[in-house]
Scaffold this motif. Structure first.
Motif, PDB file in Angstrom:
ATOM      1  N   ILE A 229       0.868  -1.184   0.000  1.00 32.45           N
ATOM      2  CA  ILE A 229       0.000   0.000   0.000  1.00 32.45           C
ATOM      3  C   ILE A 229       0.899   1.226   0.000  1.00 32.45           C
ATOM      4  CG2 ILE A 229      -1.803   1.290   1.222  1.00 32.45           C
ATOM      5  CD1 ILE A 229      -2.495  -1.363   2.682  1.00 32.45           C
ATOM      6  N   GLY A 230       0.565   2.199  -0.827  1.00 31.45           N
ATOM      7  CA  GLY A 230       1.341   3.437  -0.877  1.00 31.45           C
ATOM      8  C   GLY A 230       0.445   4.651  -1.024  1.00 31.45           C
ATOM      9  N   LEU A 231       0.903   5.751  -0.468  1.00 29.63           N
ATOM     10  CA  LEU A 231       0.174   7.018  -0.546  1.00 29.63           C
ATOM     11  C   LEU A 231       1.034   8.036  -1.295  1.00 29.63           C
ATOM     12  CD1 LEU A 231      -1.132   7.203   3.124  1.00 29.63           C
ATOM     13  CD2 LEU A 231      -2.346   6.359   1.103  1.00 29.63           C
ATOM     14  N   ARG A 232       0.361   8.855  -2.091  1.00 30.36           N
ATOM     15  CA  ARG A 232       1.027   9.939  -2.824  1.00 30.36           C
ATOM     16  C   ARG A 232       0.656  11.239  -2.111  1.00 30.36           C
ATOM     17  NH1 ARG A 232      -2.196   7.487  -7.743  1.00 30.36           N
ATOM     18  NH2 ARG A 232      -3.678   7.830  -6.091  1.00 30.36           N
ATOM     19  N   PRO A 233       1.496  11.738  -1.194  1.00 31.44           N
ATOM     20  CA  PRO A 233       1.114  12.901  -0.407  1.00 31.44           C
ATOM     21  C   PRO A 233       0.956  14.172  -1.241  1.00 31.44           C
ATOM     22  CG  PRO A 233       3.289  12.097   0.269  1.00 31.44           C
ATOM     23  CD  PRO A 233       2.785  11.183  -0.787  1.00 31.44           C
ATOM     24  N   ALA A 234       1.674  14.285  -2.346  1.00 37.21           N
ATOM     25  CA  ALA A 234       1.582  15.459  -3.209  1.00 37.21           C
ATOM     26  C   ALA A 234       2.111  15.085  -4.587  1.00 37.21           C
ATOM     27  CB  ALA A 234       2.394  16.613  -2.622  1.00 37.21           C
ATOM     28  N   ARG A 235       1.889  15.962  -5.535  1.00 40.59           N
ATOM     29  CA  ARG A 235       2.385  15.746  -6.892  1.00 40.59           C
ATOM     30  C   ARG A 235       3.918  15.795  -6.885  1.00 40.59           C
ATOM     31  NH1 ARG A 235       0.292  16.293 -12.057  1.00 40.59           N
ATOM     32  NH2 ARG A 235       1.800  17.018 -13.584  1.00 40.59           N
ATOM     33  N   ASP A 236       4.532  14.914  -7.639  1.00 40.33           N
ATOM     34  CA  ASP A 236       5.979  14.897  -7.850  1.00 40.33           C
ATOM     35  C   ASP A 236       6.813  14.679  -6.584  1.00 40.33           C
ATOM     36  OD1 ASP A 236       5.630  15.277 -10.593  1.00 40.33           O
ATOM     37  OD2 ASP A 236       5.629  17.458 -10.393  1.00 40.33           O
ATOM     38  N   VAL A 237       6.252  14.011  -5.592  1.00 39.45           N
ATOM     39  CA  VAL A 237       7.039  13.631  -4.413  1.00 39.45           C
ATOM     40  C   VAL A 237       7.000  12.112  -4.307  1.00 39.45           C
ATOM     41  CG1 VAL A 237       6.598  15.811  -3.205  1.00 39.45           C
ATOM     42  CG2 VAL A 237       5.149  13.827  -2.753  1.00 39.45           C
ATOM     43  N   PRO A 238       7.998  11.514  -3.673  1.00 34.36           N
ATOM     44  CA  PRO A 238       8.009  10.050  -3.542  1.00 34.36           C
ATOM     45  C   PRO A 238       6.779   9.540  -2.790  1.00 34.36           C
ATOM     46  CG  PRO A 238      10.147  10.963  -2.958  1.00 34.36           C
ATOM     47  CD  PRO A 238       9.207  12.135  -3.109  1.00 34.36           C
ATOM     48  N   MET A 239       6.356   8.348  -3.149  1.00 34.61           N
ATOM     49  CA  MET A 239       5.251   7.700  -2.450  1.00 34.61           C
ATOM     50  C   MET A 239       5.722   7.265  -1.080  1.00 34.61           C
ATOM     51  SD  MET A 239       3.106   5.478  -5.172  1.00 34.61           S
ATOM     52  CE  MET A 239       1.646   5.486  -4.160  1.00 34.61           C
ATOM     53  N   ARG A 240       4.769   7.148  -0.173  1.00 35.01           N
ATOM     54  CA  ARG A 240       5.046   6.700   1.184  1.00 35.01           C
ATOM     55  C   ARG A 240       4.394   5.337   1.370  1.00 35.01           C
ATOM     56  NH1 ARG A 240       2.218   7.866   6.089  1.00 35.01           N
ATOM     57  NH2 ARG A 240       0.828   9.189   4.887  1.00 35.01           N
ATOM     58  N   ALA A 241       5.200   4.289   1.558  1.00 34.83           N
ATOM     59  CA  ALA A 241       4.673   2.941   1.800  1.00 34.83           C
ATOM     60  C   ALA A 241       4.109   2.890   3.214  1.00 34.83           C
ATOM     61  CB  ALA A 241       5.754   1.897   1.617  1.00 34.83           C
ATOM     62  N   VAL A 242       2.922   2.279   3.354  1.00 32.08           N
ATOM     63  CA  VAL A 242       2.266   2.177   4.656  1.00 32.08           C
ATOM     64  C   VAL A 242       1.756   0.757   4.868  1.00 32.08           C
ATOM     65  CG1 VAL A 242       1.613   4.628   4.728  1.00 32.08           C
ATOM     66  CG2 VAL A 242       0.047   2.966   3.703  1.00 32.08           C
ATOM     67  N   GLU A 243       1.528   0.395   6.116  1.00 28.75           N
ATOM     68  CA  GLU A 243       0.997  -0.928   6.452  1.00 28.75           C
ATOM     69  C   GLU A 243      -0.528  -0.977   6.322  1.00 28.75           C
ATOM     70  OE1 GLU A 243       2.762  -3.769   7.380  1.00 28.75           O
ATOM     71  OE2 GLU A 243       4.475  -2.592   6.705  1.00 28.75           O
TER      72      GLU A 243
ATOM     73  N   CYS B 128       0.935   7.176 -17.447  1.00 27.94           N
ATOM     74  CA  CYS B 128       1.065   8.565 -17.869  1.00 27.94           C
ATOM     75  C   CYS B 128       2.465   8.775 -18.434  1.00 27.94           C
ATOM     76  CB  CYS B 128       0.798   9.512 -16.699  1.00 27.94           C
ATOM     77  SG  CYS B 128       2.070   9.472 -15.415  1.00 27.94           S
ATOM     78  N   SER B 129       2.692   9.945 -18.992  1.00 30.21           N
ATOM     79  CA  SER B 129       3.975  10.246 -19.617  1.00 30.21           C
ATOM     80  C   SER B 129       5.128  10.244 -18.616  1.00 30.21           C
ATOM     81  CB  SER B 129       3.909  11.590 -20.336  1.00 30.21           C
ATOM     82  OG  SER B 129       3.604  12.619 -19.416  1.00 30.21           O
ATOM     83  N   ARG B 130       4.835  10.352 -17.315  1.00 27.75           N
ATOM     84  CA  ARG B 130       5.882  10.317 -16.287  1.00 27.75           C
ATOM     85  C   ARG B 130       6.613   8.975 -16.282  1.00 27.75           C
ATOM     86  NH1 ARG B 130       4.222  12.080 -10.602  1.00 27.75           N
ATOM     87  NH2 ARG B 130       6.455  11.840 -10.410  1.00 27.75           N
ATOM     88  N   MET B 131       6.017   7.943 -16.854  1.00 29.52           N
ATOM     89  CA  MET B 131       6.668   6.630 -16.862  1.00 29.52           C
ATOM     90  C   MET B 131       7.909   6.619 -17.730  1.00 29.52           C
ATOM     91  SD  MET B 131       5.205   4.803 -14.630  1.00 29.52           S
ATOM     92  CE  MET B 131       4.950   6.294 -13.673  1.00 29.52           C
ATOM     93  N   GLU B 132       8.039   7.567 -18.656  1.00 28.22           N
ATOM     94  CA  GLU B 132       9.270   7.677 -19.441  1.00 28.22           C
ATOM     95  C   GLU B 132      10.451   8.001 -18.530  1.00 28.22           C
ATOM     96  OE1 GLU B 132       9.902   7.304 -23.006  1.00 28.22           O
ATOM     97  OE2 GLU B 132       8.034   6.222 -22.666  1.00 28.22           O
ATOM     98  N   ALA B 133      10.242   8.908 -17.586  1.00 25.71           N
ATOM     99  CA  ALA B 133      11.306   9.268 -16.640  1.00 25.71           C
ATOM    100  C   ALA B 133      11.492   8.177 -15.588  1.00 25.71           C
ATOM    101  CB  ALA B 133      10.987  10.606 -15.973  1.00 25.71           C
ATOM    102  N   ALA B 134      10.393   7.587 -15.128  1.00 27.17           N
ATOM    103  CA  ALA B 134      10.454   6.595 -14.049  1.00 27.17           C
ATOM    104  C   ALA B 134      11.082   5.281 -14.498  1.00 27.17           C
ATOM    105  CB  ALA B 134       9.053   6.348 -13.495  1.00 27.17           C
TER     106      ALA B 134
END
Length: 153
Positions: A13-27, A111-117
């Motif tokens: 499970i992961g949360l995206r706290p804001a745009r363009d920041v790393p996801m936060r894995a949670v239990e 999305c197009s961000r997958m090119e960078a990721a």
């Protein structure tokens, strides 16, 4: 088309706290009806994309197609990784994850961000493997290890 071999299982499970920041894995995460997951940037939206899911079995395929040895779930920016259940079959259906009841709304296209990721061609490496967007109909808590079960209509 209404039968599944078994229930799925929440693996990550992961949360995206804001745009363009790393996801936060949670239990665990709290699903809010008509919105999304508490602490996720989509948690206050319209709800059609309230939660995004991806199939665990697709992670190695995406990695291989992108020319990578392995792939962390957070790279793909989906909220929940599910194993053992063909997620696309839940499109238009109600299902339970932990205490929450959801409804699959649409495929979760990359999305197009997958090119960078993922590197050049990352968008196409993920096509057809992007997972499922869902609306949260009834809120509740979902945890790693919870079952994902379809509900009879």
């Amino acid at each position: 088309m209404t039968r599944f071999p078994r229930a799925g299982t929440v693996r990550w499970i992961g949360l995206r706290p804001a745009r363009d920041v790393p996801m936060r894995a949670v239990e665990l995460a709290e699903a809010i009806a008509g919105k999304g997951l508490r602490g996720d940037r989509y948690g206050s939206g319209s709800g059609k994309r309230g939660i995004t899911l991806i199939q665990a079995e697709h992670l190695p395929a995406i990695a291989a197609l992108a020319g990578l040895d392995a792939l962390e779930p957070s790279t793909l920016r989906r909220n929940v990784v599910i194993a053992g259940l063909p997620l696309i079959a839940l499109k238009g259906r109600r299902f339970r994850i932990g205490d929450a009841i959801c409804e699959g709304t649409s495929p979760c296209d990359p999305c197009s961000r997958m090119e960078a990721a993922l590197g050049p061609g990352g968008y196409n490496a993920m096509r057809g493997h992007g997972g499922l967007c869902a609306r949260i109909l009834e809120g509740g808590t979902l945890r790693i290890g919870d079952a994902v079960e379809w509900l009879d209509d």
